[in-house]
Design an enzyme around this catalytic site. Structure first.
Site, short mmCIF file in Angstrom:
data_model
loop_
_atom_site.label_atom_id
_atom_site.label_comp_id
_atom_site.label_asym_id
_atom_site.label_seq_id
_atom_site.Cartn_x
_atom_site.Cartn_y
_atom_site.Cartn_z
N ALA A 54 -19.63 0.01 -0.97
CA ALA A 54 -19.30 -0.70 0.03
C ALA A 54 -18.83 0.27 1.20
O ALA A 54 -18.53 1.42 0.93
CB ALA A 54 -18.02 -1.47 -0.20
N ASP A 104 3.75 1.58 -4.48
CA ASP A 104 2.94 2.25 -5.53
C ASP A 104 2.68 1.71 -6.60
O ASP A 104 3.67 1.35 -7.47
CB ASP A 104 3.40 3.73 -5.79
CG ASP A 104 2.58 4.65 -6.58
OD1 ASP A 104 1.44 3.83 -7.15
OD2 ASP A 104 2.76 5.80 -6.80
N VAL A 105 1.36 1.16 -7.04
CA VAL A 105 1.25 -0.01 -7.83
C VAL A 105 1.45 0.99 -9.30
O VAL A 105 1.25 0.28 -10.49
CB VAL A 105 -0.28 -0.45 -8.10
CG1 VAL A 105 -0.39 -1.58 -6.74
CG2 VAL A 105 -1.39 0.70 -8.05
N TYR A 115 -14.20 6.04 -14.12
CA TYR A 115 -13.97 4.82 -13.37
C TYR A 115 -14.75 3.51 -13.73
O TYR A 115 -14.29 2.46 -13.51
CB TYR A 115 -14.98 5.24 -11.79
CG TYR A 115 -14.80 4.26 -10.87
CD1 TYR A 115 -13.58 3.83 -10.18
CD2 TYR A 115 -16.14 3.51 -10.47
CE1 TYR A 115 -13.63 2.88 -9.30
CE2 TYR A 115 -15.86 2.28 -9.52
CZ TYR A 115 -14.66 2.19 -8.87
OH TYR A 115 -14.67 1.15 -7.96
N LYS A 125 -13.18 -0.23 -14.61
CA LYS A 125 -13.35 -1.52 -13.90
C LYS A 125 -13.99 -2.38 -15.24
O LYS A 125 -13.85 -3.51 -14.80
CB LYS A 125 -14.47 -1.24 -12.97
CG LYS A 125 -13.98 -0.43 -11.53
CD LYS A 125 -12.58 -0.93 -10.83
CE LYS A 125 -12.16 -0.50 -9.65
NZ LYS A 125 -11.15 -1.26 -9.05
N THR A 176 -16.91 1.79 3.22
CA THR A 176 -15.23 2.00 3.49
C THR A 176 -14.76 3.54 3.63
O THR A 176 -15.71 4.16 3.16
CB THR A 176 -14.46 1.42 2.28
OG1 THR A 176 -14.58 2.16 1.17
CG2 THR A 176 -14.87 -0.04 1.92
N ASN A 193 -6.25 -5.36 -5.57
CA ASN A 193 -7.35 -4.47 -5.16
C ASN A 193 -7.18 -2.98 -4.85
O ASN A 193 -8.30 -2.14 -5.00
CB ASN A 193 -7.61 -5.11 -3.60
CG ASN A 193 -8.81 -4.23 -2.83
OD1 ASN A 193 -9.79 -4.03 -2.84
ND2 ASN A 193 -7.89 -3.45 -1.95
N ASP A 210 0.79 -1.21 0.03
CA ASP A 210 0.03 0.10 0.01
C ASP A 210 0.88 1.43 0.00
O ASP A 210 1.98 1.14 0.39
CB ASP A 210 -0.88 -0.41 1.17
CG ASP A 210 -2.26 0.85 1.11
OD1 ASP A 210 -2.08 2.05 0.68
OD2 ASP A 210 -3.08 0.20 0.92
#
Ligand code: NAD
Length: 251
Positions: free
Chosen positions: A179, A54-55, A146, A150, A181, A81, A38
């Site tokens: 969700a 960092d992805v 977005y 996805k 979160t 994720n 993360d």
């Protein structure tokens, strides 16, 4: 079930918060050694190894996967994720934002999976689970960028599942509804009336409430576990019926 992931090493990206944190906790409770990748440090008291990376940065992803191998000598399961949101119609987001969101939500999966593949190929229980969204399969307002990101995750999941089946690597994704979160909490705080906005989001879910991150984590853990050995190339909706149901209004 408690020890179903005994001896397996799991990498969860975006595991410091929300769905990723719930997934890391659940898979650790199932016996896995969990590494969280993360941007943020993990603030909760958890047994996981945490690698800050960092992805969207290939070098940092490679270092993170190398750290997993140095520590555990193997990598069996990858949960892709980490992701970020974007609001707006196709007219609203800048070129720069399109590139940034696709770079994290789609190419992030490419970088992490590419670095992990040599180790997954050696695993007797290799699995990848990607976090997509109901936004991939239902037309939501103000989510052009977005949703595109996805949708790409769902298509990439299918393609990866086909490519790596013969190597013993299963690939699936989950499609959560809205969700509960920190991400959604942040969004609500930008609304003029956060309580009304939350009520509207809850009403959009046919089951009348937000999805719990633990419910998404349970689906991810199932898809990742050896007991799902015949499940690959699927997108599992965890959305309170948002995609599949057409309920009559109560009269
Ligand atoms: P969150 O913001 O609570 O957690 C996301 C985590 O990803 C954070 O810890 C963040 O630091 C990390 N992250 C972001 N960019 C990163 C990067 N470049 N490199 C490494 N880590 C990075 O969000 P969440 O709600 O738990 O969302 C997790 C995933 O679930 C995302 O892919 C999101 O698109 C997806 N999702 C969320 C919802 C929802 O309603 N919350 C619905 C459907 C899908």
């Amino acid at each position: 079930m408690k020890s179903e992931l005994d001896g397996l090493v799991v990498l969860v990206t975006g595991g410091a918060s929300g769905i990723g944190a719930a997934t890391a906790n659940r898979m650790a409770a199932m016996g896995a050694q969990v590494v969280v990748l993360d941007l943020m440090p993990v603030t909760a008291d958890v047994p996981h190894v945490v690698v800050e990376a960092d992805v969207s940065d290939d070098e940092s992803v490679r270092r993170a996967v190398a750290a997993v191998i140095t520590r555990f000598g193997r990598l069996d399961i990858v949960v892709n994720n980490a992701g970020i949101g974007a609001q707006g119609t196709i007219a609203d987001n800048s070129e720069e934002e399109w590139h940034r969101v696709l770079d994290i939500n789609v190419l992030g999966i490419v970088r992490v999976t590419r670095a992990a593949l040599p180790y997954l190929r050696k695993s007797p229980s290799a699995a990848i689970v990607n976090t997509a969204s109901v936004a991939a399969t239902a037309g939501l307002q103000n989510r052009a960028l977005y949703s595109a990101s996805k949708g790409a995750v769902v298509a990439l999941t299918l393609s990866m599942a086909a490519d790596h089946l013969h190597e013993g690597i299963r690939v699936n994704c989950v499609n959560p509804g809205t969700a509960d979160t920190p991400w959604v909490e942040r969004l609500l705080q930008t609304a003029t009336d956060p309580a009304a906005e939350r009520a509207a989001l809850e009403a959009r879910q046919p089951h009348g409430r937000l999805v719990k991150p633990e419910e998404v984590a349970a689906a991810i853990a199932f898809l990742a576990s050896p007991s799902a050995g015949s499940t690959t190339g699927t997108a599992l909706a965890v959305d309170g019926g948002m995609q599949g149901l057409r309920l009559r209004p109560v009269v």
